[in-house]
Design an enzyme around this catalytic site. Structure first.
Site, short mmCIF file in Angstrom:
data_model
loop_
_atom_site.label_atom_id
_atom_site.label_comp_id
_atom_site.label_asym_id
_atom_site.label_seq_id
_atom_site.Cartn_x
_atom_site.Cartn_y
_atom_site.Cartn_z
CE LYS A 1 -14.66 -3.26 1.21
NZ LYS A 1 -13.42 -2.65 1.68
CE LYS B 1 -8.74 -9.77 -2.23
NZ LYS B 1 -9.13 -9.70 -0.87
CE LYS C 1 -4.20 -1.71 2.28
NZ LYS C 1 -5.09 -1.51 3.44
#
Ligand code: TRP
Length: 345
Positions: A207, A204, A121
């Protein structure tokens, strides 16, 4: 009372959370929400909307506000029963922030520097805007779990390292100050159970993926949007419709996995069903209908629930009260063991 100061638990306790950022997807429903709802009567469950985690990266305050209600509403619309499970907002229970500070002071910095999610991140942001909160994210997560003396934590594979850290922090605390925390187990679904991105079936479904409009079906997508996304899903140049681990066929396999997760039919029955299909177009049409049919009741319940704002708010208030009772008890034990003076006699 058990000897670690937590009430003896009749059913194993479960804690999990979702950040109020991005848009919950059909993958979140299949891999998490629906699973939590199905198993909730076997556990004493706490499902948290982790808003304090959502502010560790740059965010919009109006968005945080809306998304916090949205995630709570989708917990309920997915079948989590507020009578059986405790649904609450993390920032409503102040013990989370306080225990984080206390745990910060026994967590070696090196443990946090090793976290791969932090590195990933942080790499996506300008170095001078990476917050201290982002580095500290796993300690906040440990506080979430440890406050409730959770036995099990249902999470995705990507959270495994955070769960390990939680266990290490708990063990360190117990070692320094005496048995206080239950050491939680990660409950990670098998890898096959994970729905992949429609635009990239090797990663994957996420969201918070904003790269492509066609990455994921969101739980609140209108039927036509959901259909369109499925119809655009990446497949291959062949025409064979079968479950397969061949990376070439990852797109078709993912659509079949989605179909199976939502219909509950056997792989065999599904392959037979599609044996007469004329091509991937037929497969996609059927998957799209199954997806739309699964979303319909969720969206209907969601609208009913959120039409009446005060209903959701009062449920969250009750949830926070229930959660705080448990959390404050743990926090009080922690404060005492760490040597803090009681604030009043
Ligand atoms: N980090 C988790 C995720 O992104 C969310 C989370 C925060 C969580 N606190 C938690 C999950 C406690 C389980 C338990 O998926």
């Amino acid at each position: 009372m058990s000897d670690n100061g937590s009430p003896t638990k009749a059913r194993p306790r479960v804690f999990s959370g979702v950040q109020p950022s991005g848009n919950l997807t059909i993958g979140n429903y299949i891999g998490a929400l629906r699973q939590w709802a199905r198993e909730q009567y076997h556990f004493d469950s706490f499902f948290c909307v982790v808003d304090l985690h959502a502010i560790t990266v740059p965010y919009d305050s109006a968005d945080l506000h809306t998304k916090t209600r949205e995630v709570a509403g989708l917990y309920l619309a997915s079948g989590i029963d507020p009578e059986a499970s405790t649904i609450f907002v993390q920032s409503h229970v102040q013990a989370h922030a306080e225990l984080t500070w206390l745990l910060n002071c026994i967590t070696p910095l090196g443990w946090l520097n090793r976290m791969t999610q932090f590195k990933d991140k942080a790499a996506k942001q300008q170095a001078d805007s990476v917050s201290t909160g982002l580095l500290d994210y796993p300690v906040l997560m440990a506080a979430d779990i440890l406050l409730y003396q959770a036995d099990a934590v249902p999470v995705g594979e990507d959270q495994r390292q955070h769960l390990e850290l939680t266990r290490d922090v708990a063990q360190r605390f117990n070692h320094l100050f005496g048995e206080t925390f239950t050491i939680p187990e990660a409950m990670i679904p098998p890898s096959g159970a994970r729905i992949k991105g429609l635009d990239d079936p090797t990663a994957k479904m996420s969201k918070s993926e904003t790269g492509s409009e066609y990455h994921a079906v969101y739980l609140l997508d209108p039927p036509d949007r959901a259909r369109k996304k499925i119809m655009r899903a990446v497949t291959d140049s062949g025409r064979e419709i079968r479950f397969s681990q061949d990376p070439e066929k990852a797109g078709v396999n993912n659509l079949l996995e989605l179909y199976q997760a939502l219909t509950g039919e056997s792989r065999e029955a599904i392959e037979t069903h599609f044996a007469s299909a004329r091509g991937y177009g037929d497969l996609k049409k059927d998957v799209a209908e199954v997806v739309v049919a699964a979303l319909e009741p969720i969206q209907r319940r969601y609208r009913e629930l959120t039409d009446d704002r005060s209903y959701l708010d009062s449920l969250l208030a009750q949830g926070a009260e229930r959660a705080a009772t448990v959390a404050n008890k743990t926090l009080e034990t922690v404060r005492e063991r760490m040597g803090f003076l009681k604030p009043y006699a």
